[in-house]
Design a protein around this motif. Structure first.
Motif, short mmCIF file in Angstrom:
data_model
loop_
_atom_site.label_atom_id
_atom_site.label_comp_id
_atom_site.label_asym_id
_atom_site.label_seq_id
_atom_site.Cartn_x
_atom_site.Cartn_y
_atom_site.Cartn_z
N LEU A 1 -15.32 -11.67 8.00
CA LEU A 1 -13.79 -12.26 7.77
C LEU A 1 -13.30 -12.16 6.17
O LEU A 1 -12.20 -11.89 6.01
N ARG A 2 -14.18 -12.52 5.29
CA ARG A 2 -13.95 -12.32 3.81
C ARG A 2 -13.37 -10.96 3.62
O ARG A 2 -12.25 -10.63 2.93
N ARG A 3 -14.03 -9.97 4.05
CA ARG A 3 -13.47 -8.53 3.64
C ARG A 3 -12.29 -8.22 4.25
O ARG A 3 -11.32 -7.61 3.74
N ARG A 4 -12.07 -8.64 5.59
CA ARG A 4 -10.87 -8.46 6.35
C ARG A 4 -9.70 -9.28 5.73
O ARG A 4 -8.61 -8.71 5.52
N LEU A 5 -9.93 -10.18 5.19
CA LEU A 5 -8.69 -11.17 4.51
C LEU A 5 -8.59 -10.60 3.26
O LEU A 5 -7.26 -10.51 3.05
N ASN A 6 -9.43 -9.98 2.39
CA ASN A 6 -9.10 -9.23 1.38
C ASN A 6 -8.23 -8.03 1.78
O ASN A 6 -7.32 -7.70 0.73
N ASP A 7 -8.59 -7.16 2.55
CA ASP A 7 -7.75 -5.99 2.99
C ASP A 7 -6.68 -6.52 3.56
O ASP A 7 -5.56 -5.67 3.07
N ALA A 8 -6.26 -7.68 4.07
CA ALA A 8 -4.90 -7.96 4.56
C ALA A 8 -4.14 -8.27 3.34
O ALA A 8 -2.95 -7.94 3.41
N THR B 1 -4.58 -6.83 0.10
CA THR B 1 -4.39 -5.71 -0.29
C THR B 1 -3.16 -5.03 0.17
O THR B 1 -2.02 -4.51 -0.65
N ARG B 2 -3.10 -4.98 1.54
CA ARG B 2 -1.79 -4.52 2.31
C ARG B 2 -0.65 -4.97 2.17
O ARG B 2 0.38 -4.35 1.93
N GLN B 3 -0.60 -6.26 1.73
CA GLN B 3 0.71 -6.78 1.34
C GLN B 3 1.13 -6.57 -0.27
O GLN B 3 1.98 -6.88 -0.41
N GLU B 4 0.06 -6.38 -1.11
CA GLU B 4 0.67 -5.81 -2.79
C GLU B 4 1.41 -4.60 -2.67
O GLU B 4 1.24 -3.77 -1.85
N PRO B 5 2.38 -4.74 -3.70
CA PRO B 5 3.36 -3.62 -3.78
C PRO B 5 2.62 -2.37 -3.92
O PRO B 5 3.04 -1.14 -3.38
N ARG B 6 1.39 -1.93 -4.51
CA ARG B 6 0.88 -0.66 -4.68
C ARG B 6 0.55 -0.22 -3.43
O ARG B 6 0.45 1.22 -3.20
N ASN B 7 0.30 -1.11 -2.49
CA ASN B 7 -0.10 -0.48 -1.09
C ASN B 7 1.00 -0.86 0.18
O ASN B 7 0.59 -0.38 1.18
#
Length: 131
Positions: A95-102, A104-110
């Motif tokens: 869950l921690r990894r998937r929250l971090n991934d989510a 990251t997807r919302q940040e401008p570079r991604n």
């Protein structure tokens, strides 16, 4: 990210589902306490966690951790570890990894849509109005 007035915590958002009793809740919340830092960016009243286990302490048990955060897709993590403690930790780490991934997807570079916006020009007047 703006500050959240009522940050989510595991202790506040966790529900125990099938296979667990309310007596297990505090023990599980302690196991998941390391998620507090990751959940702090979300409002407590818009965040829910539910943990359940099927066939507890039997061969083939399955632990499921579900996370609902308003405005995001539901995240479901599972573990089939035979040791309950290990299964809970496996779900927590996933869950921690998937929250971090989510995040990251919302940040401008991604996020192409946010990345392609031109930066605002400092001290540049608005478009001139033609006479």
């Amino acid at each position: 990210m703006s500050a959240v007035t009522n940050p989510a915590t595991v202790a506040e958002c966790l529900r125990v589902g099938a296979g667990f009793s309310q007596g297990d809740r505090n023990w599980i919340a302690e196991q998941f306490a390391t998620l507090d830092a990751r959940l702090a960016g979300f409002h407590a009243d818009a965040t829910e966690l539910e943990v359940s286990v099927k066939d507890r302490e039997a061969r083939g048990q399955k632990v499921t951790l579900e996370c609902w955060i308003a405005g995001q897709q539901k995240i479901v993590t599972t573990s089939t570890e035979e040791d309950l403690h290990a299964a809970l930790n496996d779900c927590r780490d996933d869950l921690r990894r998937r929250l971090n991934d989510a995040k990251t997807r919302q940040e401008p570079r991604n996020n192409k849509h946010l990345r392609d916006l031109p930066p605002p020009a400092p001290d540049q007047p608005a478009d001139p109005i033609p006479n």
